[in-house]
Design a protein around this motif. Structure first.
Motif, mmCIF file in Angstrom:
data_model
loop_
_atom_site.group_PDB
_atom_site.id
_atom_site.type_symbol
_atom_site.label_atom_id
_atom_site.label_comp_id
_atom_site.label_asym_id
_atom_site.label_seq_id
_atom_site.Cartn_x
_atom_site.Cartn_y
_atom_site.Cartn_z
ATOM 1 N N GLN A 1 0.965 -1.222 0.059
ATOM 2 C CA GLN A 1 -0.040 0.068 0.112
ATOM 3 C C GLN A 1 0.639 1.223 -0.068
ATOM 4 N N ASN A 2 2.027 1.144 0.552
ATOM 5 C CA ASN A 2 2.864 2.321 0.469
ATOM 6 C C ASN A 2 4.307 2.000 0.587
ATOM 7 N N ALA A 3 5.282 2.982 0.366
ATOM 8 C CA ALA A 3 6.602 2.582 0.176
ATOM 9 C C ALA A 3 7.182 1.546 1.200
ATOM 10 N N ARG A 4 6.770 1.993 2.351
ATOM 11 C CA ARG A 4 7.364 0.865 3.483
ATOM 12 C C ARG A 4 6.951 -0.511 3.535
ATOM 13 N N GLU A 5 5.759 -0.641 3.067
ATOM 14 C CA GLU A 5 4.906 -1.983 2.668
ATOM 15 C C GLU A 5 5.806 -2.830 1.652
ATOM 16 N N TYR B 1 13.622 -2.889 7.954
ATOM 17 C CA TYR B 1 12.946 -2.696 6.864
ATOM 18 C C TYR B 1 11.593 -3.499 6.533
ATOM 19 N N LEU B 2 11.376 -4.288 7.541
ATOM 20 C CA LEU B 2 10.200 -5.271 7.529
ATOM 21 C C LEU B 2 8.972 -4.649 8.468
ATOM 22 N N VAL B 3 7.677 -4.894 8.147
ATOM 23 C CA VAL B 3 6.610 -4.342 8.777
ATOM 24 C C VAL B 3 5.949 -5.613 9.257
ATOM 25 N N LEU C 1 11.980 3.239 -3.799
ATOM 26 C CA LEU C 1 11.234 2.907 -2.372
ATOM 27 C C LEU C 1 11.916 3.581 -1.293
ATOM 28 N N LEU C 2 13.092 3.828 -1.153
ATOM 29 C CA LEU C 2 13.485 4.585 -0.134
ATOM 30 C C LEU C 2 13.269 5.916 0.059
ATOM 31 N N GLU C 3 13.162 6.558 -1.177
ATOM 32 C CA GLU C 3 12.760 7.988 -1.245
ATOM 33 C C GLU C 3 11.341 8.177 -0.629
ATOM 34 N N GLY C 4 10.573 7.273 -0.873
ATOM 35 C CA GLY C 4 9.120 7.447 -0.283
ATOM 36 C C GLY C 4 9.138 6.994 1.301
ATOM 37 N N ILE C 5 10.294 6.906 2.010
ATOM 38 C CA ILE C 5 10.580 6.698 3.243
ATOM 39 C C ILE C 5 11.539 7.859 4.011
ATOM 40 N N TYR C 6 12.386 7.911 3.295
ATOM 41 C CA TYR C 6 13.566 8.933 3.969
ATOM 42 C C TYR C 6 13.350 10.248 3.179
ATOM 43 N N ASP C 7 13.473 11.455 3.943
ATOM 44 C CA ASP C 7 13.336 12.586 3.149
ATOM 45 C C ASP C 7 14.689 13.235 2.744
ATOM 46 N N ASP C 8 15.736 12.824 3.588
ATOM 47 C CA ASP C 8 16.968 13.110 3.513
ATOM 48 C C ASP C 8 17.795 12.395 2.323
ATOM 49 N N SER D 1 8.935 -3.688 2.662
ATOM 50 C CA SER D 1 8.952 -5.042 3.425
ATOM 51 C C SER D 1 8.726 -6.208 2.582
ATOM 52 N N LEU D 2 7.903 -6.150 1.606
ATOM 53 C CA LEU D 2 7.483 -7.388 0.648
ATOM 54 C C LEU D 2 8.643 -7.688 -0.106
ATOM 55 N N LEU D 3 9.370 -6.862 -0.557
ATOM 56 C CA LEU D 3 10.894 -7.026 -1.360
ATOM 57 C C LEU D 3 11.766 -7.620 -0.530
ATOM 58 N N GLY D 4 11.956 -7.315 0.865
ATOM 59 C CA GLY D 4 12.838 -7.940 1.670
ATOM 60 C C GLY D 4 12.310 -9.112 2.214
#
Length: 202
Positions: free
Chosen positions: A101-105, A200-202, A156-163, A108-111
């Motif tokens: 549903q979002n970058a973190r999910e 990196y897993l949810v 995906l990481l760009e959707g999680i971290y701002d920096d 997690s699925l990729l991991g």
């Protein structure tokens, strides 16, 4: 070079249900996809040097004529094997991750897919890399796949971290983790793998 693995239209048509005896015959093995799957299996278990036409044909129980029915040459076959590898183990992984549903999910699925692959103990990636070291054209193709994987990870990481620096740091760290797992001196357990990817897993 980046050819699509196109199955002839005739192979996609519905066929009558086969009897148990018919299923034991070689007809199911006489297909383009069967050759590609067997090549991947041999790459995974025996290495790229054993990916020979005769070896694959013997395993499938088909003649050499079957090979030339589906492929123009050994080189054509090799490109289609690489395209199948890319489709199944890069595009397939990305498509599964995209169900999140979002970058973190999605990350997690990729991991989880990476963990599952490690648990199955496949050495396919190691053999693909070894093959690429012996063939410059294969290396160019494989490098483009690795770049695609890294690019998707950064996305995906760009959707999680701002920096942007954090995006780059985590991207490098995660990618190097996956490579390092393949070269670890023993097979890691699922518990150990989940510990490594815990952040990196949810």
């Amino acid at each position: 070079m980046d050819r699509q693995c196109n199955i002839p239209l005739g192979m996609q048509q519905q066929k009558p249900e086969k009897t148990a005896m018919q299923k034991e015959m070689n007809n199911d093995n006489d297909s383009q996809l069967a050759w590609l799957k067997m090549a991947i299996r041999i790459l995974d278990t025996e290495g790229w040097r054993e990916m020979k036409i005769k070896t694959i044909g013997d395993r499938l129980g088909v003649t050499k004529g079957s090979f030339y029915h589906w492929f123009k040459s050994k080189r054509d076959f090799e490109w289609q094997v690489l395209a199948y590898w890319k489709s199944r183990f890069t595009q397939g992984f990305i498509e599964q991750a995209e169900t999140g549903q979002n970058a973190r999910e999605k990350l997690s699925l990729l991991g989880q897919q990476c963990i599952d692959g490690c648990i199955e103990g496949n050495r396919l990636e190691f053999e693909i890399n070894a093959w690429s070291q012996a063939d410059d054209q294969v290396k160019a193709f494989v490098t483009s796949v690795y770049e695609q994987r890294h690019g998707y990870l950064l996305h995906l990481l760009e959707g999680i971290y701002d920096d942007p620096a954090e995006v780059k740091r985590h991207g490098l760290m995660l990618y190097c983790l996956v490579i390092g797992i393949d070269l670890f001196y023993r097979q890691l357990s699922r518990e150990e793998l989940e510990m490594i990817f815990a952040d990196y897993l949810v």
